[in-house]
Write a protein that holds these residues in place. Structure first.
Motif, PDB file in Angstrom:
ATOM      1  N   ARG A  72      41.441  10.246 -27.515  1.00  0.00           N
ATOM      2  CA  ARG A  72      41.841  10.258 -26.102  1.00  0.00           C
ATOM      3  C   ARG A  72      42.966  11.276 -25.920  1.00  0.00           C
ATOM      4  O   ARG A  72      43.991  11.198 -26.607  1.00  0.00           O
ATOM      5  CB  ARG A  72      42.289   8.861 -25.656  1.00  0.00           C
ATOM      6  N   TRP A  73      42.764  12.191 -24.987  1.00  0.00           N
ATOM      7  CA  TRP A  73      43.687  13.289 -24.751  1.00  0.00           C
ATOM      8  C   TRP A  73      44.297  13.137 -23.359  1.00  0.00           C
ATOM      9  O   TRP A  73      43.586  13.201 -22.356  1.00  0.00           O
ATOM     10  CB  TRP A  73      42.967  14.629 -24.870  1.00  0.00           C
ATOM     11  N   ASP A  74      45.612  12.929 -23.305  1.00  0.00           N
ATOM     12  CA  ASP A  74      46.314  12.851 -22.029  1.00  0.00           C
ATOM     13  C   ASP A  74      46.552  14.265 -21.496  1.00  0.00           C
ATOM     14  O   ASP A  74      46.817  15.200 -22.265  1.00  0.00           O
ATOM     15  CB  ASP A  74      47.642  12.126 -22.195  1.00  0.00           C
ATOM     16  N   VAL A  75      46.450  14.409 -20.167  1.00  0.00           N
ATOM     17  CA  VAL A  75      46.580  15.721 -19.531  1.00  0.00           C
ATOM     18  C   VAL A  75      47.947  15.829 -18.861  1.00  0.00           C
ATOM     19  O   VAL A  75      48.351  14.939 -18.096  1.00  0.00           O
ATOM     20  CB  VAL A  75      45.458  15.940 -18.500  1.00  0.00           C
ATOM     21  N   PHE A  76      48.646  16.922 -19.158  1.00  0.00           N
ATOM     22  CA  PHE A  76      49.955  17.213 -18.583  1.00  0.00           C
ATOM     23  C   PHE A  76      49.907  18.558 -17.857  1.00  0.00           C
ATOM     24  O   PHE A  76      49.169  19.469 -18.257  1.00  0.00           O
ATOM     25  CB  PHE A  76      51.035  17.316 -19.663  1.00  0.00           C
ATOM     26  N   ALA A  77      50.701  18.678 -16.797  1.00  0.00           N
ATOM     27  CA  ALA A  77      50.968  19.983 -16.187  1.00  0.00           C
ATOM     28  C   ALA A  77      52.200  20.556 -16.877  1.00  0.00           C
ATOM     29  O   ALA A  77      53.202  19.864 -17.062  1.00  0.00           O
ATOM     30  CB  ALA A  77      51.209  19.838 -14.691  1.00  0.00           C
ATOM     31  N   GLY A  78      52.119  21.819 -17.273  1.00  0.00           N
ATOM     32  CA  GLY A  78      53.221  22.446 -17.995  1.00  0.00           C
ATOM     33  C   GLY A  78      53.804  23.604 -17.222  1.00  0.00           C
ATOM     34  O   GLY A  78      53.118  24.266 -16.440  1.00  0.00           O
ATOM     35  N   GLY A  79      55.105  23.851 -17.444  1.00  0.00           N
ATOM     36  CA  GLY A  79      55.736  25.029 -16.873  1.00  0.00           C
ATOM     37  C   GLY A  79      56.280  24.862 -15.480  1.00  0.00           C
ATOM     38  O   GLY A  79      56.812  25.804 -14.896  1.00  0.00           O
ATOM     39  N   GLY A  80      56.163  23.681 -14.896  1.00  0.00           N
ATOM     40  CA  GLY A  80      56.724  23.452 -13.570  1.00  0.00           C
ATOM     41  C   GLY A  80      58.227  23.264 -13.631  1.00  0.00           C
ATOM     42  O   GLY A  80      58.835  23.248 -14.712  1.00  0.00           O
ATOM     43  N   PRO A  81      58.860  23.103 -12.491  1.00  0.00           N
ATOM     44  CA  PRO A  81      60.324  22.973 -12.466  1.00  0.00           C
ATOM     45  C   PRO A  81      60.845  21.764 -13.228  1.00  0.00           C
ATOM     46  O   PRO A  81      61.987  21.769 -13.691  1.00  0.00           O
ATOM     47  CB  PRO A  81      60.637  22.876 -10.961  1.00  0.00           C
ATOM     48  N   ALA A  82      60.031  20.724 -13.385  1.00  0.00           N
ATOM     49  CA  ALA A  82      60.469  19.515 -14.093  1.00  0.00           C
ATOM     50  C   ALA A  82      59.924  19.443 -15.509  1.00  0.00           C
ATOM     51  O   ALA A  82      60.036  18.394 -16.156  1.00  0.00           O
ATOM     52  CB  ALA A  82      60.056  18.272 -13.300  1.00  0.00           C
ATOM     53  N   GLY A  83      59.365  20.531 -16.016  1.00  0.00           N
ATOM     54  CA  GLY A  83      58.785  20.518 -17.351  1.00  0.00           C
ATOM     55  C   GLY A  83      57.418  19.852 -17.353  1.00  0.00           C
ATOM     56  O   GLY A  83      56.759  19.734 -16.315  1.00  0.00           O
ATOM     57  N   GLU A  84      56.971  19.413 -18.534  1.00  0.00           N
ATOM     58  CA  GLU A  84      55.646  18.802 -18.631  1.00  0.00           C
ATOM     59  C   GLU A  84      55.633  17.435 -17.953  1.00  0.00           C
ATOM     60  O   GLU A  84      56.521  16.620 -18.169  1.00  0.00           O
ATOM     61  CB  GLU A  84      55.231  18.659 -20.090  1.00  0.00           C
ATOM     62  N   GLN A  85      54.590  17.199 -17.147  1.00  0.00           N
ATOM     63  CA  GLN A  85      54.445  15.943 -16.433  1.00  0.00           C
ATOM     64  C   GLN A  85      52.985  15.527 -16.429  1.00  0.00           C
ATOM     65  O   GLN A  85      52.079  16.368 -16.360  1.00  0.00           O
ATOM     66  CB  GLN A  85      54.930  16.081 -14.987  1.00  0.00           C
ATOM     67  N   ARG A  86      52.760  14.220 -16.498  1.00  0.00           N
ATOM     68  CA  ARG A  86      51.402  13.714 -16.359  1.00  0.00           C
ATOM     69  C   ARG A  86      50.864  14.054 -14.980  1.00  0.00           C
ATOM     70  O   ARG A  86      51.632  14.241 -14.041  1.00  0.00           O
ATOM     71  CB  ARG A  86      51.364  12.200 -16.590  1.00  0.00           C
ATOM     72  N   VAL A  87      49.545  14.073 -14.858  1.00  0.00           N
ATOM     73  CA  VAL A  87      48.914  14.432 -13.589  1.00  0.00           C
ATOM     74  C   VAL A  87      48.007  13.304 -13.128  1.00  0.00           C
ATOM     75  O   VAL A  87      47.522  12.492 -13.920  1.00  0.00           O
ATOM     76  CB  VAL A  87      48.114  15.746 -13.712  1.00  0.00           C
TER      77      VAL A  87
END
Length: 274
Positions: A72-87
């Motif tokens: 199971r692979w959790d998906v994160f958004a990277g590079g935003g102002p708050a760093g990596e975050q779940r989506v």
């Protein structure tokens, strides 16, 4: 996490899953420069760059050829102002996954299913098996289970057997002949009685395997499961009735086929109630 008054994650991601294992992600809203997939337990990571077409939303592609270990692979958004975050998962188009059939020469069967987790975030369930024994129709009768399936990446021979392996007890196995058919098809009727022996006071769990070459030739076993559709978690979706074990088992002992958390096929033996 998306109900009225609840905290919302900053990014929503739509997914399109393709039959060959490709997954296309589309991000609603600007901000991240990529997506990160992280496998639970192992911490393995895969980074996907986002492209920004002249018209439309940022996109990232998990290619069919990319290595993505089973799990199971959790998906994160990277590079935003708050760093990596779940989506949050948005629309998930899984239509091409329904009852798909791998090519006849496929040595490895790959399945990737985007899904919504229990906490409302996006993840991808991934399988990669070579060979793979896909469970098909299950027929539950009193005291037995008839299983039909198809083997990919190998051919079941005339000596093929289905093995029920008692979980947690190496070497305790019950075997029944598997009847081979064309194009990798096989079938088997598994009586419950032999699985109910011994002390079932706490329940017993038997995992089902196919031995395509039989036992005498010593070929490897192939775990029987069902991954070639759009259902990431079958355990709570496909629920089968329990049946009396018969075959000399104690009165009230029942057997129930079920899919595990990994979509593999097993049989649970339960002691009498009360």
């Amino acid at each position: 996490m998306t109900g009225t008054g609840e905290h919302r994650l900053p990014y929503t991601v739509d997914c399109v899953a393709e039959a060959d294992g490709t997954v296309r992600f589309t991000v609603a809203g600007p901000g991240p420069d990529g997506l990160v997939l992280e496998r639970r337990k192992s911490g393995d990571r895969v980074r996907l760059a986002l492209t920004r077409p002249p018209h439309g939303r940022p996109e990232a592609v998990l290619d069919a050829s990319a290595e993505l270990g089973e799990g199971r692979w959790d998906v994160f958004a990277g590079g935003g102002p708050a760093g990596e975050q779940r989506v949050e998962p948005g629309l998930r188009d899984l239509r091409t996954l329904i009852d798909r059939i791998p090519g006849p020469t496929a040595a490895t069967v790959t399945a990737r299913i985007p899904y919504r987790t229990a906490d409302g975030t996006l993840a991808v369930r991934s399988w990669s098996r070579s060979p793979h024994a896909e469970a098909g129709e299950l027929t539950v009768r009193d005291s037995s289970l008839t299983l039909r399936g198809r083997l990919y990446g190998a051919v079941p021979g005339g000596d093929a057997v289905v093995e029920a392996r008692l979980r947690g007890v190496p070497g305790q196995v019950h075997r029944e002949s598997a009847r081979p058919g064309g194009d990798g098809a096989f079938s088997c009727t598994l009586p419950y009685g032999p699985l109910a022996g011994g002390d079932a006071a706490g329940g017993r769990f038997w995992d089902l395997w196919l031995r395509p070459e039989g036992v005498a030739r010593g070929g490897p076993g192939v775990r029987i499961g069902r991954i070639l559709d759009d259902i990431a978690d079958r355990k709570s979706v496909f629920v089968y009735p329990g049946s009396p074990c018969g075959g000399g088992a104690a009165p009230g002992v029942t057997a129930t086929p079920y899919y595990t958390v990994d979509n593999d096929l097993s049989v649970r033996i339960d002691p009498p109630k009360g």
